[in-house]
Motif scaffolding. Structure first.
Motif, PDB file in Angstrom:
ATOM      1  N   ARG A  36      -3.877  -2.525 -10.019  1.00  0.00           N
ATOM      2  CA  ARG A  36      -3.557  -1.812  -8.773  1.00  0.00           C
ATOM      3  C   ARG A  36      -4.019  -0.357  -8.866  1.00  0.00           C
ATOM      4  N   GLY A  90      -4.885   2.366 -13.648  1.00  0.00           N
ATOM      5  CA  GLY A  90      -3.847   1.713 -12.852  1.00  0.00           C
ATOM      6  C   GLY A  90      -3.855   0.215 -12.988  1.00  0.00           C
ATOM      7  N   GLN A 105      -5.262   1.418  -6.686  1.00  0.00           N
ATOM      8  CA  GLN A 105      -4.958   2.151  -5.459  1.00  0.00           C
ATOM      9  C   GLN A 105      -3.645   2.906  -5.546  1.00  0.00           C
ATOM     10  N   ASP A 106      -2.804   2.560  -6.541  1.00  0.00           N
ATOM     11  CA  ASP A 106      -1.526   3.243  -6.704  1.00  0.00           C
ATOM     12  C   ASP A 106      -1.648   4.528  -7.518  1.00  0.00           C
ATOM     13  N   SER A 107      -2.802   4.751  -8.121  1.00  0.00           N
ATOM     14  CA  SER A 107      -3.010   5.966  -8.905  1.00  0.00           C
ATOM     15  C   SER A 107      -3.487   7.097  -8.004  1.00  0.00           C
ATOM     16  N   ASP A 135      -6.224   6.505  -4.994  1.00  0.00           N
ATOM     17  CA  ASP A 135      -5.901   6.870  -3.613  1.00  0.00           C
ATOM     18  C   ASP A 135      -6.903   7.891  -3.076  1.00  0.00           C
ATOM     19  N   LYS A 149       0.934   4.075  -1.657  1.00  0.00           N
ATOM     20  CA  LYS A 149       0.258   5.372  -1.757  1.00  0.00           C
ATOM     21  C   LYS A 149      -0.569   5.704  -0.523  1.00  0.00           C
ATOM     22  N   TRP A 197       0.830  -1.209   0.000  1.00  0.00           N
ATOM     23  CA  TRP A 197       0.000   0.000   0.000  1.00  0.00           C
ATOM     24  C   TRP A 197       0.867   1.263   0.000  1.00  0.00           C
TER      25      TRP A 197
END
Length: 240
Positions: free
Chosen positions: A213, A210, A215-217, A221, A22, A20
């Motif tokens: 994933r 992304g 959640q990495d953008s 986030d 970000k 995680w």
């Protein structure tokens, strides 16, 4: 000032805080815990998956603080949802990133197609070496090449992948009645189908670039942070 707890549950790849990157900054506002699921250890040999153990790890982390928000990725979403079904009093909200909750959508077309593609590989996994299994898994699941087994960490990761059970066999058949965000990358019909199912049962669905994933953008986030903040504010208003 009391900080609400946020517990992060990883998927198949990186685990703990490394899964995680970000979201580390959330620790400035929340009491963040980055869990390691059963069998995921940086040094010890991988173990067979144990969903009950994963649920217990998560419930213990939530009970420790009287409850909290849960953010979960891939297969981690299975134990997150099961924990919310078992202990809805402890789960303030669920943020599910590309959730591998295939047992909920087993009869739907994209899930059925994915299972038809992957089941033959799961059926012979005990006959394959770690490298061969990882190579074929990546080709089928992501249309990509595996990274190779040059390091001890990579070899443990490949062994761990081969030990995983098919996600459509998970004992998850009920959607918990807690505020839920589903975040997908918009790249794979399987995850959009699962998100659609959860949206139809009351979840909020957001798409961010992304790939697997999101959640990495920056957008992904932001969606996670704003959802947790909105639920937290609503709880404060009701308590006042």
């Amino acid at each position: 000032m009391h900080k609400q707890r946020v517990v992060f549950v990883h998927g198949l790849g990186s685990f703990g805080a490394a899964a995680w990157p970000k979201q580390h900054g959330l620790a400035l506002r929340y009491d963040c815990l980055f869990l390691r699921r059963h069998g995921f250890d940086p040094v010890a040999e991988p173990l067979e998956p144990d969903i009950s153990a994963d649920v217990a790890i998560l419930v213990d982390a939530l009970a420790d603080s009287g409850g909290g928000h849960v953010v979960a990725n891939e297969q981690g979403a299975i134990s997150a949802m099961l924990a919310a079904v078992e202990r809805p009093d402890l789960v303030f909200s669920l943020s599910l990133v590309e959730p591998a909750c295939l047992s909920l959508t087993a009869e739907l077309p994209a899930t059925a197609s994915h299972r038809a593609l992957m089941q033959p590989l799961f059926d012979v996994r005990s006959q394959l070496g770690d490298a061969d299994y990882e190579r074929e898994y990546f080709r089928r699941a992501y249309a990509a090449e595996a990274g190779g087994l040059q390091t001890p960490e990579a070899r443990r990761s490949a062994r761990r992948l081969r030990l995983q059970a098919p996600p459509w066999e998970a004992p998850l058949h009920i959607v918990p009645g807690v505020p839920t965000l589903v975040l997908t990358g918009g790249w794979e019909p399987l995850y959009e189908e699962i998100a659609g199912y959860l949206r139809d049962t009351g979840a909020l669905h957001r798409v961010a670039a992304g790939g697997h994933r999101p959640q990495d953008s920056a957008d992904g986030d932001r969606f996670i942070r704003s959802f947790i903040a909105d639920v937290g504010r609503g709880m404060s208003v009701r308590a006042s």
